[in-house]
Design a protein around this motif. Structure first.
Motif, PDB file in Angstrom:
ATOM      1  N   MET A   1       0.873  -1.249  -0.121  1.00 23.19           N
ATOM      2  CA  MET A   1      -0.055   0.177  -0.010  1.00 23.19           C
ATOM      3  C   MET A   1       0.963   1.168  -0.107  1.00 23.19           C
ATOM      4  O   MET A   1       1.747   1.458   0.746  1.00 23.19           O
ATOM      5  N   ILE A   2       0.682   2.110  -0.787  1.00 17.83           N
ATOM      6  CA  ILE A   2       1.360   3.308  -0.961  1.00 17.83           C
ATOM      7  C   ILE A   2       0.620   4.386   0.186  1.00 17.83           C
ATOM      8  O   ILE A   2      -0.616   4.448   0.052  1.00 17.83           O
ATOM      9  N   LEU A   3       1.518   4.956   0.903  1.00 17.96           N
ATOM     10  CA  LEU A   3       0.836   5.842   1.934  1.00 17.96           C
ATOM     11  C   LEU A   3       0.965   7.281   1.625  1.00 17.96           C
ATOM     12  O   LEU A   3       0.191   8.188   2.190  1.00 17.96           O
ATOM     13  N   ASN A   4       1.697   7.789   0.624  1.00 21.53           N
ATOM     14  CA  ASN A   4       1.824   9.221   0.704  1.00 21.53           C
ATOM     15  C   ASN A   4       0.610   9.808   0.030  1.00 21.53           C
ATOM     16  O   ASN A   4       0.673  11.112   0.101  1.00 21.53           O
ATOM     17  N   GLY A   5      -0.312   9.171  -0.321  1.00 20.07           N
ATOM     18  CA  GLY A   5      -1.967   9.932  -0.485  1.00 20.07           C
ATOM     19  C   GLY A   5      -2.626   9.871   0.678  1.00 20.07           C
ATOM     20  O   GLY A   5      -3.731  10.715   0.612  1.00 20.07           O
ATOM     21  N   LEU A   6      -2.219   9.555   1.791  1.00 19.43           N
ATOM     22  CA  LEU A   6      -2.966   9.562   2.874  1.00 19.43           C
ATOM     23  C   LEU A   6      -2.570  10.847   3.872  1.00 19.43           C
ATOM     24  O   LEU A   6      -1.396  11.212   3.891  1.00 19.43           O
ATOM     25  N   ARG A   7      -3.197  11.177   4.700  1.00 21.83           N
ATOM     26  CA  ARG A   7      -2.770  12.260   5.737  1.00 21.83           C
ATOM     27  C   ARG A   7      -2.366  11.683   6.946  1.00 21.83           C
ATOM     28  O   ARG A   7      -2.774  10.622   7.420  1.00 21.83           O
ATOM     29  N   LEU A   8      -1.445  12.266   7.588  1.00 23.00           N
ATOM     30  CA  LEU A   8      -0.690  11.589   8.656  1.00 23.00           C
ATOM     31  C   LEU A   8      -1.429  12.524  10.103  1.00 23.00           C
ATOM     32  O   LEU A   8      -1.378  13.453  10.230  1.00 23.00           O
ATOM     33  N   GLU A   9      -1.431  11.448  10.999  1.00 28.34           N
ATOM     34  CA  GLU A   9      -1.930  11.991  12.358  1.00 28.34           C
ATOM     35  C   GLU A   9      -1.004  11.096  13.429  1.00 28.34           C
ATOM     36  O   GLU A   9      -0.284  10.405  12.991  1.00 28.34           O
ATOM     37  N   LEU A  10      -0.897  11.728  14.551  1.00 30.37           N
ATOM     38  CA  LEU A  10      -0.241  10.980  15.608  1.00 30.37           C
ATOM     39  C   LEU A  10      -0.993  10.904  17.072  1.00 30.37           C
ATOM     40  O   LEU A  10      -1.738  11.725  17.054  1.00 30.37           O
ATOM     41  N   THR A  11      -0.639   9.858  17.660  1.00 32.05           N
ATOM     42  CA  THR A  11      -1.433   9.855  19.029  1.00 32.05           C
ATOM     43  C   THR A  11      -0.574  10.600  20.019  1.00 32.05           C
ATOM     44  O   THR A  11       0.614  11.257  19.786  1.00 32.05           O
ATOM     45  N   ILE A  12      -1.210  11.183  21.246  1.00 30.59           N
ATOM     46  CA  ILE A  12      -0.584  11.814  22.070  1.00 30.59           C
ATOM     47  C   ILE A  12       0.321  10.870  22.766  1.00 30.59           C
ATOM     48  O   ILE A  12       1.600  11.210  23.024  1.00 30.59           O
ATOM     49  N   HIS A  13       0.315   9.510  23.059  1.00 30.03           N
ATOM     50  CA  HIS A  13       1.238   8.669  23.427  1.00 30.03           C
ATOM     51  C   HIS A  13       2.734   8.866  22.428  1.00 30.03           C
ATOM     52  O   HIS A  13       3.679   8.884  22.788  1.00 30.03           O
ATOM     53  N   ALA A  14       2.361   8.903  21.184  1.00 26.60           N
ATOM     54  CA  ALA A  14       3.593   8.778  20.431  1.00 26.60           C
ATOM     55  C   ALA A  14       4.237  10.312  20.363  1.00 26.60           C
ATOM     56  O   ALA A  14       5.490  10.187  20.448  1.00 26.60           O
ATOM     57  N   HIS A  15       3.460  11.238  20.782  1.00 26.13           N
ATOM     58  CA  HIS A  15       4.193  12.376  21.012  1.00 26.13           C
ATOM     59  C   HIS A  15       4.927  12.282  22.160  1.00 26.13           C
ATOM     60  O   HIS A  15       5.996  12.937  22.246  1.00 26.13           O
ATOM     61  N   GLU A  16       4.420  11.873  23.089  1.00 27.98           N
ATOM     62  CA  GLU A  16       5.113  11.718  24.570  1.00 27.98           C
ATOM     63  C   GLU A  16       6.541  10.912  24.472  1.00 27.98           C
ATOM     64  O   GLU A  16       7.571  11.093  25.153  1.00 27.98           O
ATOM     65  N   GLN A  17       6.208   9.739  23.838  1.00 29.09           N
ATOM     66  CA  GLN A  17       7.406   8.943  23.449  1.00 29.09           C
ATOM     67  C   GLN A  17       8.498   9.560  22.682  1.00 29.09           C
ATOM     68  O   GLN A  17       9.735   9.509  22.829  1.00 29.09           O
ATOM     69  N   PHE A  18       8.107  10.492  21.465  1.00 28.06           N
ATOM     70  CA  PHE A  18       9.080  11.237  20.938  1.00 28.06           C
ATOM     71  C   PHE A  18       9.787  12.090  21.674  1.00 28.06           C
ATOM     72  O   PHE A  18      11.196  12.394  21.884  1.00 28.06           O
ATOM     73  N   THR A  19       8.982  13.037  22.440  1.00 33.48           N
ATOM     74  CA  THR A  19       9.655  14.105  23.632  1.00 33.48           C
ATOM     75  C   THR A  19      10.541  13.315  24.497  1.00 33.48           C
ATOM     76  O   THR A  19      11.804  13.796  24.867  1.00 33.48           O
ATOM     77  N   GLU A  20      10.190  12.145  24.942  1.00 29.93           N
ATOM     78  CA  GLU A  20      11.175  11.527  25.902  1.00 29.93           C
ATOM     79  C   GLU A  20      12.422  10.770  25.274  1.00 29.93           C
ATOM     80  O   GLU A  20      13.559  10.704  25.693  1.00 29.93           O
ATOM     81  N   ARG A  21      11.981  10.122  23.837  1.00 32.19           N
ATOM     82  CA  ARG A  21      13.334   9.349  23.369  1.00 32.19           C
ATOM     83  C   ARG A  21      14.171  10.233  22.331  1.00 32.19           C
ATOM     84  O   ARG A  21      15.051   9.768  21.956  1.00 32.19           O
ATOM     85  N   VAL A  22      13.495  11.363  21.715  1.00 32.97           N
ATOM     86  CA  VAL A  22      14.254  12.096  20.921  1.00 32.97           C
ATOM     87  C   VAL A  22      14.564  13.273  21.254  1.00 32.97           C
ATOM     88  O   VAL A  22      15.722  13.753  21.109  1.00 32.97           O
ATOM     89  N   GLY A  23      13.432  14.042  21.758  1.00 30.74           N
ATOM     90  CA  GLY A  23      13.657  15.534  22.001  1.00 30.74           C
ATOM     91  C   GLY A  23      12.624  16.356  22.016  1.00 30.74           C
ATOM     92  O   GLY A  23      11.572  15.723  21.840  1.00 30.74           O
ATOM     93  N   PRO A  24      12.673  17.725  22.508  1.00 29.71           N
ATOM     94  CA  PRO A  24      11.605  18.413  22.492  1.00 29.71           C
ATOM     95  C   PRO A  24      11.017  18.711  21.272  1.00 29.71           C
ATOM     96  O   PRO A  24      11.888  19.280  20.261  1.00 29.71           O
ATOM     97  N   ALA A  25       9.762  18.640  20.968  1.00 26.10           N
ATOM     98  CA  ALA A  25       9.059  19.234  19.915  1.00 26.10           C
ATOM     99  C   ALA A  25       7.707  19.282  19.964  1.00 26.10           C
ATOM    100  O   ALA A  25       7.033  18.469  20.654  1.00 26.10           O
ATOM    101  N   THR A  26       6.974  20.267  19.435  1.00 24.27           N
ATOM    102  CA  THR A  26       5.487  20.163  19.681  1.00 24.27           C
ATOM    103  C   THR A  26       4.708  19.118  18.705  1.00 24.27           C
ATOM    104  O   THR A  26       5.194  18.564  17.958  1.00 24.27           O
ATOM    105  N   PHE A  27       3.648  18.824  19.299  1.00 24.74           N
ATOM    106  CA  PHE A  27       2.694  17.861  18.585  1.00 24.74           C
ATOM    107  C   PHE A  27       2.763  18.461  16.875  1.00 24.74           C
ATOM    108  O   PHE A  27       2.643  17.636  16.250  1.00 24.74           O
ATOM    109  N   GLU A  28       2.631  19.664  16.750  1.00 23.53           N
ATOM    110  CA  GLU A  28       2.289  20.238  15.433  1.00 23.53           C
ATOM    111  C   GLU A  28       3.363  20.053  14.650  1.00 23.53           C
ATOM    112  O   GLU A  28       3.458  19.741  13.601  1.00 23.53           O
TER     113      GLU A  28
END
Length: 107
Positions: A1-28
């Protein structure tokens, strides 16, 4: 399945994991940069894993959207392959510390 025609969203959990494992960044910031990369086809997919925004994520397609569920962090190794290896060898991977000790350096 080709994904580039779809819209991307992320969960609050994914955002929290990102800030914990990668660094600060806003959800947006993450969502908007991820949307641009996905639309441009600038991503790598391996099963339920996707590398976008220079980070490995678990994702699903839900209601015509790519939803980033969990962030595995940015690492120098291929997370899907590493997890498959660990499962095969009954081992584990620590995702909270990617530093290599000097005694473990590969030259």
């Amino acid at each position: 399945m080709i994904l580039n025609g779809l819209r991307l969203e992320l969960t609050i959990h994914a955002h929290e994991q990102f800030t914990e494992r990668v660094g600060p960044a806003t959800f947006e910031e993450i969502r908007n940069a991820g949307r641009e990369q996905l639309a441009a086809g600038d991503y790598r997919r391996d099963g339920d894993f996707i590398n976008i925004y220079d980070v490995w994520w678990i994702f699903t397609v839900r209601e015509g959207k790519v939803v980033l569920i969990t962030c595995y962090g940015n690492s120098h190794f291929d997370v899907p392959r590493a997890l498959a290896w660990a499962r095969k060898h009954d081992d584990r991977i620590t995702l909270d510390n990617f530093q290599i000790n000097k005694g473990q350096q590969i030259i």
